[in-house]
Design an enzyme around this catalytic site. Structure first.
Site, PDB file in Angstrom:
ATOM      1  N   HIS A 179      30.687  44.321  42.206  1.00 37.54           N
ATOM      2  CA  HIS A 179      30.010  43.190  41.570  1.00 37.54           C
ATOM      3  C   HIS A 179      29.199  42.363  42.581  1.00 37.54           C
ATOM      4  O   HIS A 179      27.997  42.148  42.410  1.00 37.54           O
ATOM      5  CB  HIS A 179      31.052  42.265  40.936  1.00 37.54           C
TER       6      HIS A 179
HETATM    7  C1  BDR Z   1      34.279  38.905  40.171  1.00 37.64           C
HETATM    8  O1  BDR Z   1      35.649  38.542  40.273  1.00 37.64           O
HETATM    9  C2  BDR Z   1      36.145  38.840  41.554  1.00 37.64           C
HETATM   10  O2  BDR Z   1      37.372  39.448  41.475  1.00 37.64           O
HETATM   11  C3  BDR Z   1      35.114  39.719  42.204  1.00 37.64           C
HETATM   12  O3  BDR Z   1      35.108  39.479  43.608  1.00 37.64           O
HETATM   13  C4  BDR Z   1      33.835  39.286  41.564  1.00 37.64           C
HETATM   14  O4  BDR Z   1      33.293  38.162  42.212  1.00 37.64           O
HETATM   15  C5  BDR Z   1      34.134  39.987  39.118  1.00 37.64           C
HETATM   16  O5  BDR Z   1      34.550  39.523  37.869  1.00 37.64           O
END
Ligand code: BDR
Ligand code: CA
Length: 312
Positions: free
Chosen positions: A241
């Site tokens: 992400h």
């Molecule tokens: C987001 O949540 C976190 O766990 C990840 O680093 C990312 O920023 C994804 O939903």
């Protein structure tokens, strides 16, 4: 000229890769500072993790400022079941030898932005938005110093923590609401976009072949088993992400999106933390974010691998 950025983060494996990408692109990006947030794990651990990652990336002196230990209103919801106990599952890194700076993250954001020219700094937001929201509440004058906020937050479609909510917004929906309402140019990477950025075996292959010290740590992290089982994106690999945010700052030509109105649900209940995105402009309300829709993930990972290898 190198583009100055501040990274607000809760490392987290995908945060770690995002920071390494920024360090690997040091010819184009200048990390002015890193602010940490509680999220994937508690803030003491995310701060240690940020320091470890900077050391791994050959930039141990990068200023790291410890941020908020909890969201504005809600209890903290961490994610060890995905990221492992220390937040950097799969990596094996020495304890940092450099400490975080004494100035708290919110004070650092206010002071740094106040001293900056108008529209001169880009905030890369990879975590619950508490630090940034608090800074904007304390010092609304800093809004004009921010060129844009590029954030991993929300989802156009389904959530990953609940049916409605993505993790970063779920953890602190009130902070997300404040940031979306601040009148700052925002580019939003929701899950609909970031689930296209899965670190598949083929996309990792160049790093596995490189085998240098940074590449090897990244590959170990990307190949690790998730304690909680498969990703919602399937078992093709871990969704990366947060690196999408840095990739967008570097290579906007790899992405498409649309200006939209985004509203954050803050009321408790099944939809808390949902980002309602007016994709078709039904409301007629003015857009408050550029919402990313597509990305060229193969090209993004190829460029990312090349950048990481410069750190080996
Ligand atoms: C987001 O949540 C976190 O766990 C990840 O680093 C990312 O920023 C994804 O939903
Ligand atoms: Ca994150």
């Amino acid at each position: 000229m190198r583009r100055p950025i501040i990274i607000d983060t809760d490392p987290g494996p995908d945060d770690a890769l995002a920071i390494l990408l920024a360090l690997g692109a040091a010819d184009r990006l200048e990390i002015r500072g890193i602010t940490t947030m509680a999220g994937n794990v508690g803030v003491d651990q995310t701060t240690v993790n940020a320091l470890k990652i900077c050391a791994l990336g050959g930039a141990p002196q990068t200023p790291v400022h410890r941020g908020c230990p909890r969201p504005l209103m809600r209890a903290l919801h961490t994610a060890e079941f995905i990221v492992g106990e220390d937040g950097l599952g799969g990596m094996d890194l020495p304890e940092p030898t450099v400490a975080a700076r004494p100035q708290p993250a919110v004070a650092y954001l206010v002071e740094t932005l106040r001293a900056a020219p108008d529209r001169s700094l880009t905030l890369c937001a990879l975590a619950p938005l508490t630090n940034i929201a608090l800074a904007l509440v304390i010092a609304p004058d800093i809004a004009r110093k921010i060129d844009s906020i590029v954030m991993m937050a929300g989802a156009r479609d389904l959530g990953n923590v609940t049916a409605a909510a993505e993790y970063n917004v779920f953890v602190d929906p009130h902070a997300a609401h404040i940031v979306f309402e601040a009148g700052i140019p925002i580019t939003m990477f929701g899950l609909n976009a970031t689930y296209q950025a899965v670190a598949t075996g083929a996309r990792i292959e160049p790093l596995a072949r490189a085998g240098g010290k940074v590449s090897a740590q990244v590959v170990a992290m990307l190949r690790r088993e998730r304690p909680g089982g498969k990703s919602l994106g399937g078992d093709g690999g871990h969704p990366m992400h947060d690196p999408c945010v840095i990739a967008y700052v570097l290579w906007p030509e790899l992405f498409t999106g649309r200006d939209c109105r985004v509203d954050v649900a803050v009321d408790e209940g099944p939809t808390v933390g949902r980002t309602t995105i007016d994709w078709w402009g039904r409301s007629g309300a003015p857009a408050n974010a550029h919402v990313i829709d597509t990305l060229d993930a193969d090209e993004m990972f190829a460029r990312l691998a090349a950048a990481i290898q410069t750190l080996d």
